[in-house]
Design a protein around this motif. Structure first.
Motif, PDB file in Angstrom:
ATOM      1  N   GLN A 147      -4.591   6.255  -1.945  1.00 54.57           N
ATOM      2  CA  GLN A 147      -3.642   5.075  -1.596  1.00 54.57           C
ATOM      3  C   GLN A 147      -3.702   4.256  -3.012  1.00 54.57           C
ATOM      4  O   GLN A 147      -4.706   4.004  -3.468  1.00 54.57           O
ATOM      5  N   ASN A 204       0.923   5.163   0.255  1.00 52.62           N
ATOM      6  CA  ASN A 204       0.165   6.333   0.375  1.00 52.62           C
ATOM      7  C   ASN A 204       0.657   7.427  -0.189  1.00 52.62           C
ATOM      8  O   ASN A 204       1.863   7.681  -0.130  1.00 52.62           O
ATOM      9  N   VAL A 207       0.731  -1.161  -0.054  1.00 50.99           N
ATOM     10  CA  VAL A 207       0.141  -0.058  -0.052  1.00 50.99           C
ATOM     11  C   VAL A 207       0.719   1.244   0.007  1.00 50.99           C
ATOM     12  O   VAL A 207       1.752   1.383   0.798  1.00 50.99           O
TER      13      VAL A 207
END
Length: 231
Positions: free
Chosen positions: A193, A155, A153
């Protein structure tokens, strides 16, 4: 439910042991036996150590090998993990979820449902870094050992978001979610994201390109900038 079961287990085991020990003391005193100070300390420390070990062992997820859940949300609720703002990505044999910026969860999956949260999984953090004044990137990963897959993931914060702005030579990132965050200094930023899934353990080195710039991220608290490794 996870903690309630363990509290009940501790009470069921510790309470009878305590009552047995009290009854033993009562009978010994009734027989006129005397206890030295050293013996009192040995008994007290033994009981304390036993309770501590029992409490520690009771928090091992012994049910992880057989318990199944109908949904990812049910698996999270069992561990009393807040499911608000949870975003889930499903694979054929596993699932991954993210909440906020850095909370990642992995689940195995079969015909009976989803497995225990983060069972046989490990999380990795790549060094956080800011790029100039208008971009912030933060990369995390969770590895599901049973299915040999890693979920990444990224950000991503930018005042002027552009689709396709981020490029990675080893991972194919796709839009995932718009997370909640508490960074007041990022209130004017567009927040996104992106996620990627690949077979195998987390990559040790990941190169990201954004516009005309490029950064190399190293797993853990290390980062490479301009071919220089920083710890």
């Amino acid at each position: 439910m996870f903690y309630i079961i363990r509290i009940i287990f501790i009470v069921i085991v510790v309470l009878p042991l305590g009552l047995i020990e009290i009854e033993h003391f009562r009978r010994q005193i009734a027989k006129g036996k005397k206890y030295t100070k050293l013996r009192y300390y040995v008994i007290i420390y033994s009981i304390t150590l036993s309770v501590f070990l029992l409490s520690a062992l009771s928090f091992i997820p012994f049910e992880a090998s057989f318990i199944r859940f109908d949904t990812v949300e049910d698996a999270l609720k069992y561990k009393w993990i807040d499911t608000k703002n949870i975003t889930v990505h499903y694979e054929d044999d596993c699932a991954f979820a993210a909440r906020g910026l850095r909370d990642l969860y992995a689940f195995d999956k079969n015909n009976d449902g989803f497995g225990f949260v983060n069972n046989h999984a490990k999380k990795e953090i790549y060094h956080n870094y800011a790029v100039e004044d208008n971009i912030y990137l933060d990369l995390h990963a969770v590895y599901q050992k049973d299915d040999n897959k890693t979920f990444y993931v990224l950000n991503y914060y930018n005042k002027d978001y552009q689709e396709g702005f981020i490029d990675c030579e080893s991972l194919d990132f796709n839009y995932f979610a718009e997370p909640e965050y508490d960074f007041k200094n990022l209130d004017l930023y567009t927040k996104y994201q992106k996620y990627a899934v690949c077979d195998g353990e987390p990559l040790k080195i990941i190169k990201l390109k954004y516009g005309d710039l490029q950064e190399t991220l190293v797993i853990g608290n290390k980062i490479v900038i301009n071919n220089v490794l920083y710890y």
